[in-house]
Design a protein around this motif. Structure first.
Motif, mmCIF file in Angstrom:
data_model
loop_
_atom_site.group_PDB
_atom_site.id
_atom_site.type_symbol
_atom_site.label_atom_id
_atom_site.label_comp_id
_atom_site.label_asym_id
_atom_site.label_seq_id
_atom_site.Cartn_x
_atom_site.Cartn_y
_atom_site.Cartn_z
ATOM 1 N N ALA A 32 0.794 -1.227 0.000
ATOM 2 C CA ALA A 32 0.000 0.000 0.000
ATOM 3 C C ALA A 32 0.828 1.280 0.000
ATOM 4 N N SER A 33 2.155 1.171 0.088
ATOM 5 C CA SER A 33 3.007 2.362 0.061
ATOM 6 C C SER A 33 3.086 2.906 -1.362
ATOM 7 N N SER A 38 5.720 3.568 -6.694
ATOM 8 C CA SER A 38 6.290 4.498 -7.675
ATOM 9 C C SER A 38 7.727 4.130 -8.029
ATOM 10 N N LYS A 39 8.492 3.719 -7.027
ATOM 11 C CA LYS A 39 9.884 3.330 -7.272
ATOM 12 C C LYS A 39 9.954 2.105 -8.184
ATOM 13 N N LEU A 68 6.311 3.672 5.591
ATOM 14 C CA LEU A 68 6.045 2.400 6.268
ATOM 15 C C LEU A 68 4.647 2.401 6.879
ATOM 16 N N ALA A 69 4.256 3.520 7.471
ATOM 17 C CA ALA A 69 2.913 3.623 8.048
ATOM 18 C C ALA A 69 1.853 3.431 6.965
ATOM 19 N N GLU A 70 2.080 4.026 5.805
ATOM 20 C CA GLU A 70 1.141 3.860 4.692
ATOM 21 C C GLU A 70 1.083 2.395 4.252
ATOM 22 N N ALA A 71 2.222 1.734 4.195
ATOM 23 C CA ALA A 71 2.268 0.319 3.812
ATOM 24 C C ALA A 71 1.532 -0.542 4.831
ATOM 25 N N THR A 154 11.362 -5.501 7.511
ATOM 26 C CA THR A 154 11.774 -6.832 7.062
ATOM 27 C C THR A 154 10.559 -7.699 6.751
ATOM 28 N N GLU A 155 9.566 -7.679 7.639
ATOM 29 C CA GLU A 155 8.357 -8.484 7.428
ATOM 30 C C GLU A 155 7.607 -8.027 6.181
ATOM 31 N N LEU A 156 7.510 -6.725 5.970
ATOM 32 C CA LEU A 156 6.871 -6.209 4.753
ATOM 33 C C LEU A 156 7.621 -6.686 3.512
ATOM 34 N N GLY A 157 8.937 -6.686 3.578
ATOM 35 C CA GLY A 157 9.729 -7.168 2.451
ATOM 36 C C GLY A 157 9.418 -8.616 2.117
#
Length: 171
Positions: A32-33, A38-39, A68-71, A154-157
């Protein structure tokens, strides 16, 4: 297909050829980031799943606290998958057979964690048992906010890699 495969899949070819808005929508389903999406969008086309993973990892490393908060805002609490969202349900499958007692403890600790850190407890839940997730929550609630933010990154990755694999394998 494994993460080490260098072959381009049908889904990755389709993603590379998608118009910008469609590709960005697919990336938003992964993470969700908007900064992360975009990157990745700017680096298309990707020659392989490994190249896509590399771009994802690099973009994840560059996310600010706000990014990160947005993600994290795109993830429901563990034990409460988004209704009607097959991805959320699949990823949290380990909670499905948990006892009511464990689910209640998870809810209580989720709320305490959210009060402490200001966001949901995030863990790569794919393949994890309810007990494993509860143990991780009990351990991580004691972290400093700075330490926890890096664990969340790390968990998001990990979650992004699983979801990107599905995107690349989709027809």
């Amino acid at each position: 297909m494994t993460s080490g495969s260098s072959g381009t899949t049908q889904g990755l070819t389709r993603f590379n050829a998608s118009d910008e808005s469609a590709a960005l929508a697919e990336l938003h389903e992964v993470c969700a980031s908007s900064a992360w999406g975009s990157k990745l969008l700017a680096q298309r086309p990707f020659a392989s799943l490994d190249a896509l993973f590399g771009a994802s990892d690099a973009a994840m490393a560059e996310l600010t606290a706000e990014d990160l908060a947005e993600a994290m805002a795109g993830h429901p609490p563990i034990g409460r998958p988004k209704p009607g969202d097959p991805t959320s349900s699949r990823e949290q499958r380990g909670m499905a057979g948990a006892s009511e007692e464990l689910k209640a403890e998870m809810l209580e600790l989720n709320l305490a964690y959210q009060d402490r850190f200001g966001h949901v407890f995030l863990i790569c839940a794919t393949g994890a048992s309810a007990e494993h997730m509860l143990d991780a929550l009990k351990e991580r609630i004691e972290n400093t906010p700075e330490r926890e933010r890096e664990i969340v990154r790390t968990e998001l990755g990990k979650i992004n890699r699983i979801r990107l694999t599905r995107l690349a394998e989709a027809s």
